[in-house]
Design an enzyme around this catalytic site. Sequence first.
Site, PDB file in Angstrom:
ATOM      1  N   GLU A 162      40.690  37.683  51.555  1.00 47.51           N
ATOM      2  CA  GLU A 162      40.887  37.657  50.115  1.00 47.51           C
ATOM      3  C   GLU A 162      42.363  37.854  49.791  1.00 47.51           C
ATOM      4  O   GLU A 162      42.992  38.753  50.309  1.00 47.51           O
ATOM      5  CB  GLU A 162      40.073  38.805  49.494  1.00 47.51           C
ATOM      6  CG  GLU A 162      40.011  38.749  48.014  1.00 47.51           C
ATOM      7  CD  GLU A 162      39.671  37.347  47.545  1.00 47.51           C
ATOM      8  OE1 GLU A 162      38.509  36.956  47.692  1.00 47.51           O
ATOM      9  OE2 GLU A 162      40.569  36.626  47.045  1.00 47.51           O
ATOM     10  N   LYS A 221      46.095  37.172  57.011  1.00 44.30           N
ATOM     11  CA  LYS A 221      45.934  38.146  55.927  1.00 44.30           C
ATOM     12  C   LYS A 221      46.835  39.357  56.149  1.00 44.30           C
ATOM     13  O   LYS A 221      47.560  39.783  55.241  1.00 44.30           O
ATOM     14  CB  LYS A 221      44.463  38.569  55.833  1.00 44.30           C
ATOM     15  CG  LYS A 221      44.185  39.684  54.846  1.00 44.30           C
ATOM     16  CD  LYS A 221      44.519  39.289  53.418  1.00 44.30           C
ATOM     17  CE  LYS A 221      44.582  40.467  52.485  1.00 44.30           C
ATOM     18  NZ  LYS A 221      43.381  40.766  51.774  1.00 44.30           N
ATOM     19  N   CYS A 277      45.604  48.148  50.122  1.00 45.36           N
ATOM     20  CA  CYS A 277      45.829  47.187  51.215  1.00 45.36           C
ATOM     21  C   CYS A 277      47.126  47.331  51.999  1.00 45.36           C
ATOM     22  O   CYS A 277      47.096  47.330  53.221  1.00 45.36           O
ATOM     23  CB  CYS A 277      45.754  45.763  50.658  1.00 45.36           C
ATOM     24  SG  CYS A 277      44.060  45.278  50.319  1.00 45.36           S
TER      25      CYS A 277
HETATM   26  C1  UDX Z   1      37.436  46.361  50.579  1.00 42.21           C
HETATM   27  C2  UDX Z   1      38.389  46.727  51.717  1.00 42.21           C
HETATM   28  O1  UDX Z   1      38.935  47.992  51.489  1.00 42.21           O
HETATM   29  C3  UDX Z   1      39.500  45.742  51.897  1.00 42.21           C
HETATM   30  O2  UDX Z   1      40.096  45.932  53.148  1.00 42.21           O
HETATM   31  C4  UDX Z   1      39.035  44.341  51.886  1.00 42.21           C
HETATM   32  O3  UDX Z   1      40.117  43.457  51.870  1.00 42.21           O
HETATM   33  C5  UDX Z   1      38.046  44.072  50.789  1.00 42.21           C
HETATM   34  O4  UDX Z   1      37.029  45.048  50.724  1.00 42.21           O
HETATM   35  P1  UDX Z   1      37.426  46.950  48.032  1.00 42.21           P
HETATM   36  O5  UDX Z   1      36.433  45.962  47.570  1.00 42.21           O
HETATM   37  O6  UDX Z   1      38.601  47.204  47.152  1.00 42.21           O
HETATM   38  O7  UDX Z   1      38.119  46.527  49.371  1.00 42.21           O
HETATM   39  O8  UDX Z   1      36.685  48.301  48.476  1.00 42.21           O
HETATM   40  P2  UDX Z   1      35.745  49.222  47.610  1.00 42.21           P
HETATM   41  O9  UDX Z   1      36.042  49.079  46.173  1.00 42.21           O
HETATM   42  O10 UDX Z   1      35.763  50.566  48.255  1.00 42.21           O
HETATM   43  O11 UDX Z   1      34.298  48.563  47.842  1.00 42.21           O
HETATM   44  C6  UDX Z   1      33.564  48.623  48.998  1.00 42.21           C
HETATM   45  C7  UDX Z   1      32.083  48.853  48.634  1.00 42.21           C
HETATM   46  O12 UDX Z   1      31.281  48.722  49.793  1.00 42.21           O
HETATM   47  C8  UDX Z   1      31.785  50.228  48.045  1.00 42.21           C
HETATM   48  O13 UDX Z   1      31.192  50.083  46.779  1.00 42.21           O
HETATM   49  C9  UDX Z   1      30.813  50.840  49.065  1.00 42.21           C
HETATM   50  O14 UDX Z   1      29.823  51.647  48.454  1.00 42.21           O
HETATM   51  C10 UDX Z   1      30.211  49.626  49.714  1.00 42.21           C
HETATM   52  N1  UDX Z   1      29.669  49.864  51.057  1.00 42.21           N
HETATM   53  C11 UDX Z   1      30.415  50.450  52.011  1.00 42.21           C
HETATM   54  C12 UDX Z   1      28.366  49.443  51.352  1.00 42.21           C
HETATM   55  O15 UDX Z   1      27.662  48.935  50.485  1.00 42.21           O
HETATM   56  N2  UDX Z   1      27.884  49.619  52.613  1.00 42.21           N
HETATM   57  C13 UDX Z   1      28.611  50.215  53.590  1.00 42.21           C
HETATM   58  O16 UDX Z   1      28.135  50.360  54.724  1.00 42.21           O
HETATM   59  C14 UDX Z   1      29.924  50.642  53.273  1.00 42.21           C
HETATM   60  C1  UDX Z   2      47.835  43.036  47.452  1.00 41.95           C
HETATM   61  C2  UDX Z   2      48.197  41.554  47.689  1.00 41.95           C
HETATM   62  O1  UDX Z   2      49.108  41.122  46.677  1.00 41.95           O
HETATM   63  C3  UDX Z   2      46.946  40.712  47.677  1.00 41.95           C
HETATM   64  O2  UDX Z   2      47.250  39.361  47.962  1.00 41.95           O
HETATM   65  C4  UDX Z   2      46.010  41.264  48.743  1.00 41.95           C
HETATM   66  O3  UDX Z   2      44.840  40.523  48.810  1.00 41.95           O
HETATM   67  C5  UDX Z   2      45.701  42.713  48.479  1.00 41.95           C
HETATM   68  O4  UDX Z   2      46.903  43.456  48.420  1.00 41.95           O
HETATM   69  P1  UDX Z   2      47.243  44.516  45.319  1.00 41.95           P
HETATM   70  O5  UDX Z   2      47.373  45.676  46.252  1.00 41.95           O
HETATM   71  O6  UDX Z   2      46.042  44.416  44.456  1.00 41.95           O
HETATM   72  O7  UDX Z   2      47.294  43.150  46.144  1.00 41.95           O
HETATM   73  O8  UDX Z   2      48.499  44.519  44.326  1.00 41.95           O
HETATM   74  P2  UDX Z   2      50.016  44.004  44.392  1.00 41.95           P
HETATM   75  O9  UDX Z   2      50.256  43.265  43.139  1.00 41.95           O
HETATM   76  O10 UDX Z   2      50.308  43.296  45.649  1.00 41.95           O
HETATM   77  O11 UDX Z   2      50.854  45.349  44.297  1.00 41.95           O
HETATM   78  C6  UDX Z   2      50.878  46.309  45.344  1.00 41.95           C
HETATM   79  C7  UDX Z   2      51.844  47.428  45.003  1.00 41.95           C
HETATM   80  O12 UDX Z   2      53.187  46.981  45.045  1.00 41.95           O
HETATM   81  C8  UDX Z   2      51.654  48.025  43.606  1.00 41.95           C
HETATM   82  O13 UDX Z   2      51.759  49.428  43.671  1.00 41.95           O
HETATM   83  C9  UDX Z   2      52.779  47.408  42.820  1.00 41.95           C
HETATM   84  O14 UDX Z   2      53.139  48.178  41.723  1.00 41.95           O
HETATM   85  C10 UDX Z   2      53.874  47.352  43.864  1.00 41.95           C
HETATM   86  N1  UDX Z   2      54.925  46.352  43.592  1.00 41.95           N
HETATM   87  C11 UDX Z   2      54.607  45.028  43.500  1.00 41.95           C
HETATM   88  C12 UDX Z   2      56.252  46.751  43.466  1.00 41.95           C
HETATM   89  O15 UDX Z   2      56.556  47.945  43.559  1.00 41.95           O
HETATM   90  N2  UDX Z   2      57.218  45.803  43.246  1.00 41.95           N
HETATM   91  C13 UDX Z   2      56.930  44.476  43.153  1.00 41.95           C
HETATM   92  O16 UDX Z   2      57.853  43.680  42.960  1.00 41.95           O
HETATM   93  C14 UDX Z   2      55.578  44.084  43.282  1.00 41.95           C
END
Ligand code: UDX
Ligand code: UDX
Length: 463
Positions: A162, A221, A277
Amino acid sequence: MEITKICCIGAGYVGGPTMAVIAQKCPHIQVTVVDLNEERIAAWNDPNTDNIPIYEPGLSEIVATARGRNLFFSTAVDQAIDEAQIIFISVNTPTKTYGKGKGMAADLKYIELCARQIARVAKDNKIVVEKSTLPVRTAEAIKSILDHTGNGVQFQILSNPEFLAEGTAVTDLLQPDRILIGGDTTPEGKKAMEALVQVYSNWVPTDKILTTNVWSSELSKLTANAFLAQRISSVNAMSELCEKTGADINEVAKAIGMDSRIGPKFLKASVGFGGSCFQKDILNLVYIAKSYGLHEVADYWEQVIIMNDHQKRRFSNGIVQTLYNTVSDKKITFLGWAFKKDTNDTRESAAIFVADDLINEHAKIAVYDPKVSSKKILEDLNYLATRSPEHNQDSVTSYRDPYEACQDAHAIAILTEWDEFIHYDWQKIFDAMQKPAFIFDGRNVLDAAQLRAIGFVYQGIGS
Ligand code: UDX
Ligand code: UDX
């Protein structure tokens, strides 16, 4: 194969929005999102779609259209697995907090649990898609579990990382730069990839859908996130040099960003990057490199994290120093707690670490964030386990009104770049603060000249 039923395990920041968009764009496909967390599923099913558990601009509207039509949220994991032809795994993969690779490697416990559950339940052939960001060669492990514990059915494992960023998830999903699908080069592998390509081609132009081998996809990724984070650490490193030399990082960033080879994005100096991430994926990369004995490669990427930690610490140290080397019992107001604007996600937010440092110096922290609850703020601090929950509770107060949060404060620190901060009545805030009134702009979003004219002592990052 015509896909009519999809299931996604994990209703989080990735699974929820991704499935909502697939359901909206593919009304002929039934999409079921399952999660172990009953509270979270109940929130996704809340009749008022403003109460869904994840805040993303545009998301509640999509859920309102598709939910009950071909989008379903449920805790009945087995049933959803049984019915689906494609199963996305979108559960969290936090950094390990124990054992080998502690503090670095990804904890694959939840992924393995999902694989075993799929193996147990599946009675016909399935395509299993890794959506979670995983270390390279995880697909291999999933395949081995499925093949050795399954009911003799065939599994194809695809990697489909993603690239959405929180706060812009819906537009990123609707208009992705690219969709990456990794799979086996066998005829069955190619057929599985083709099935997933068909799903995305309902709204994504086919020239933006790339297919690769599984490991290229997994590693792409981690590489994309490492490159993005590296740009921020690079610009943050220059911000410190700017402060020493009288250059202005905003001017430097603009000047280099106009070079088309560099480009203008991801050059914003800040208090440091957060989010679920960047740190996790880079640590993962470092761990993988080390495990192959590639120490120079590991050290090279680790420096991106070291720089980021330094930037957060530098920000809190700067506040203490400027406030005459003591913040003991001073009220310091944080505007923003989320790791970036337009999200209620606080994972790895710089605010947590800056607050932790300042509480160590006995400051009283007031927090206002338009989307983050006071419960979440305390949980974030308690998770660090630096001190007792009672101590945190005594040290932090959160407010629903920004003006109240700033009342009698010695200093304001901007931790998130929420747009609304720009439009505040800064004269009114100044009048209600202790003097001299300090602003530490960790996001370089406020108008320095305007604030200085009012009488604030304004400090941004890198100037
Ligand atoms: C997650 C990962 O952190 C990230 O590395 C990946 O790129 C995308 O998936 P995110 O969706 O942001 O990111 O995580 P989170 O919001 O914590 O959602 C994960 C969900 O999975 C939670 O709601 C949790 O309850 C659920 N889960 C976890 C299950 O349903 N079964 C499990 O065994 C573990
Ligand atoms: C990131 C990647 O962008 C996305 O492609 C991947 O799938 C998941 O991780 P995300 O973590 O949701 O996404 O947010 P992002 O917009 O990348 O920002 C990450 C952090 O960097 C934030 O704390 C943001 O404030 C900071 N940031 C971003 C800076 O400090 N300066 C910048 O110029 C851009």
